[in-house]
Design a protein around this motif. Structure first.
Motif, mmCIF file in Angstrom:
data_model
loop_
_atom_site.group_PDB
_atom_site.id
_atom_site.type_symbol
_atom_site.label_atom_id
_atom_site.label_comp_id
_atom_site.label_asym_id
_atom_site.label_seq_id
_atom_site.Cartn_x
_atom_site.Cartn_y
_atom_site.Cartn_z
ATOM 1 N N ILE A 1 -16.873 -43.244 49.976
ATOM 2 C CA ILE A 1 -16.610 -42.218 50.979
ATOM 3 C C ILE A 1 -17.023 -40.851 50.470
ATOM 4 C CG2 ILE A 1 -14.722 -41.015 52.177
ATOM 5 C CD1 ILE A 1 -13.407 -43.829 52.475
ATOM 6 N N ALA A 2 -16.768 -40.569 49.195
ATOM 7 C CA ALA A 2 -17.209 -39.299 48.617
ATOM 8 C C ALA A 2 -18.730 -39.162 48.739
ATOM 9 C CB ALA A 2 -16.782 -39.198 47.159
ATOM 10 N N LEU A 3 -19.469 -40.202 48.372
ATOM 11 C CA LEU A 3 -20.922 -40.155 48.461
ATOM 12 C C LEU A 3 -21.381 -39.969 49.910
ATOM 13 C CD1 LEU A 3 -21.852 -43.027 45.976
ATOM 14 C CD2 LEU A 3 -22.119 -40.568 45.602
ATOM 15 N N GLU A 4 -20.733 -40.669 50.809
ATOM 16 C CA GLU A 4 -21.075 -40.563 52.225
ATOM 17 C C GLU A 4 -20.889 -39.142 52.748
ATOM 18 O OE1 GLU A 4 -19.078 -41.993 56.408
ATOM 19 O OE2 GLU A 4 -18.939 -43.349 54.690
ATOM 20 N N LEU A 5 -19.865 -38.451 52.249
ATOM 21 C CA LEU A 5 -19.551 -37.096 52.704
ATOM 22 C C LEU A 5 -20.240 -36.022 51.870
ATOM 23 C CD1 LEU A 5 -15.727 -37.566 53.427
ATOM 24 C CD2 LEU A 5 -17.604 -37.514 55.087
ATOM 25 N N GLY A 6 -21.062 -36.437 50.924
ATOM 26 C CA GLY A 6 -21.779 -35.469 50.099
ATOM 27 C C GLY A 6 -20.922 -34.799 49.048
ATOM 28 N N VAL A 7 -19.843 -35.455 48.639
ATOM 29 C CA VAL A 7 -18.929 -34.923 47.623
ATOM 30 C C VAL A 7 -19.235 -35.623 46.295
ATOM 31 C CG1 VAL A 7 -16.509 -34.780 46.895
ATOM 32 C CG2 VAL A 7 -17.126 -34.394 49.297
ATOM 33 N N PRO A 8 -19.448 -34.883 45.213
ATOM 34 C CA PRO A 8 -19.728 -35.539 43.929
ATOM 35 C C PRO A 8 -18.536 -36.360 43.451
ATOM 36 C CG PRO A 8 -19.447 -33.175 43.626
ATOM 37 C CD PRO A 8 -19.494 -33.415 45.106
ATOM 38 N N THR A 9 -18.842 -37.406 42.713
ATOM 39 C CA THR A 9 -17.782 -38.297 42.260
ATOM 40 C C THR A 9 -18.025 -38.716 40.820
ATOM 41 O OG1 THR A 9 -16.554 -40.332 42.790
ATOM 42 C CG2 THR A 9 -18.926 -40.388 43.166
ATOM 43 N N ILE A 10 -16.942 -38.886 40.076
ATOM 44 C CA ILE A 10 -16.987 -39.338 38.688
ATOM 45 C C ILE A 10 -16.330 -40.709 38.609
ATOM 46 C CG2 ILE A 10 -16.158 -38.938 36.339
ATOM 47 C CD1 ILE A 10 -16.270 -35.942 36.901
ATOM 48 N N SER A 11 -17.044 -41.663 38.032
ATOM 49 C CA SER A 11 -16.506 -42.996 37.822
ATOM 50 C C SER A 11 -16.140 -43.169 36.354
ATOM 51 C CB SER A 11 -17.537 -44.050 38.238
ATOM 52 O OG SER A 11 -17.071 -45.342 37.917
ATOM 53 N N VAL A 12 -14.888 -43.495 36.090
ATOM 54 C CA VAL A 12 -14.393 -43.701 34.726
ATOM 55 C C VAL A 12 -14.260 -45.207 34.507
ATOM 56 C CG1 VAL A 12 -12.563 -43.176 33.084
ATOM 57 C CG2 VAL A 12 -13.121 -41.522 34.885
ATOM 58 N N LEU A 13 -15.023 -45.724 33.558
ATOM 59 C CA LEU A 13 -15.087 -47.168 33.349
ATOM 60 C C LEU A 13 -14.123 -47.638 32.267
ATOM 61 C CD1 LEU A 13 -18.987 -47.660 33.359
ATOM 62 C CD2 LEU A 13 -17.409 -47.634 35.310
ATOM 63 N N GLY A 14 -13.678 -48.878 32.407
ATOM 64 C CA GLY A 14 -12.839 -49.510 31.399
ATOM 65 C C GLY A 14 -13.628 -50.480 30.549
ATOM 66 N N TYR A 15 -14.926 -50.265 30.448
ATOM 67 C CA TYR A 15 -15.845 -51.126 29.701
ATOM 68 C C TYR A 15 -17.086 -50.298 29.400
ATOM 69 C CZ TYR A 15 -16.931 -51.467 34.663
ATOM 70 O OH TYR A 15 -17.157 -51.160 35.968
ATOM 71 N N GLY A 16 -18.030 -50.873 28.662
ATOM 72 C CA GLY A 16 -19.208 -50.129 28.271
ATOM 73 C C GLY A 16 -20.074 -49.733 29.446
ATOM 74 N N ILE A 17 -20.756 -48.627 29.310
ATOM 75 C CA ILE A 17 -21.507 -48.028 30.409
ATOM 76 C C ILE A 17 -22.709 -48.880 30.829
ATOM 77 C CG2 ILE A 17 -23.115 -46.615 29.062
ATOM 78 C CD1 ILE A 17 -22.209 -44.239 30.904
#
Length: 237
Positions: A99-115
């Motif tokens: 939804i953030a991407l759809e609305l043009g809002v930047p988003t940060i994804s925090v992973l629980g595993y290697g990138i």
């Protein structure tokens, strides 16, 4: 610090579009974190320029959860320089990023595993994982690039989400659950929390009320407007 020196090799990192940030290269809010592998728009780490809203919740959400997330992102984006932070799990996390991407809002994804770990073979996951850095967002991980997930990894991931964020929005979640662990971390760090009242977040609300947490706000969905958001934003630590 890392089991293989190749993961800090400049050629390896450049090949995969990854940066390794350590110590003073990290924002103040992440003090205590040794290093992060990051991929995407590192400008999002400029903490004084953005308002970071963590959106967290169940992997198996119920009801019209997407409308709650959409309204929240729209209203916050209207009066803040918003960045949505979440964990890229299925359910609430993926909906928040999408939804953030759809609305043009930047988003940060925090992973629980290697990138670079292939966490899921689901087409939807792969597409979303690729879209985030390609669309001006950021993917971050504390783990070596190919490290698979472990149970403790996700608890550590939840703590990092809280550290990143100015405000925590648990959309849905039971007690106990991963969402609950994130809320507990937020309480320990005295981070503001807000909930939009619905039947699937009542356990979280009950917990916050039981401890008389002064930095929690519960609203009915129809009460979330620009005035309410302005009050929530002023609680930023």
């Amino acid at each position: 610090m890392f089991t293989s020196e190749k993961f800090v090799n400049e050629d390896f990192l450049k090949k995969h579009g990854i940066s390794l940030l350590c110590g003073s290269e990290l924002p103040q809010r992440l003090r205590g974190v040794q290093c992060l592998f990051v991929q995407g728009n590192v400008e999002l780490l400029k903490e004084d320029e953005y308002f970071f809203l963590a959106i967290v919740g169940s992997r198996d959400p119920q009801g019209d959860f997407e409308s709650l997330i959409r309204k929240t992102v729209e209203v916050f984006a209207a009066c803040t320089n918003l960045v949505v932070v979440s964990g890229l799990a299925r359910g609430i996390d993926s909906a928040a990023h999408s939804i953030a991407l759809e609305l043009g809002v930047p988003t940060i994804s925090v992973l629980g595993y290697g990138i670079l770990h292939a966490y899921s073979t689901r087409k939807e996951y792969r597409q979303l994982r690729e879209r985030i850095p390609q669309s001006g967002g950021l993917v971050v991980s504390q783990y070596e690039p190919y490290e698979p997930p472990g149970r403790s990894n996700f608890l550590t991931r939840n703590e990092l989400i809280v550290r990143f964020s100015d405000l925590i929005f648990p959309v849905q979640g039971k007690v106990p659950s991963g969402t609950y662990s994130t809320v507990v971390k937020a309480v320990k760090m005295r981070k503001p929390i807000f909930c939009l009242r619905n039947r699937w977040v009542k356990d979280i609300i009950r917990y916050l009320r039981s401890i008389h947490y002064n930095y929690a706000r519960v609203l009915a969905p129809e009460e979330l407007d620009l005035d309410a958001v302005q009050e929530l934003v002023t609680t930023k630590n």
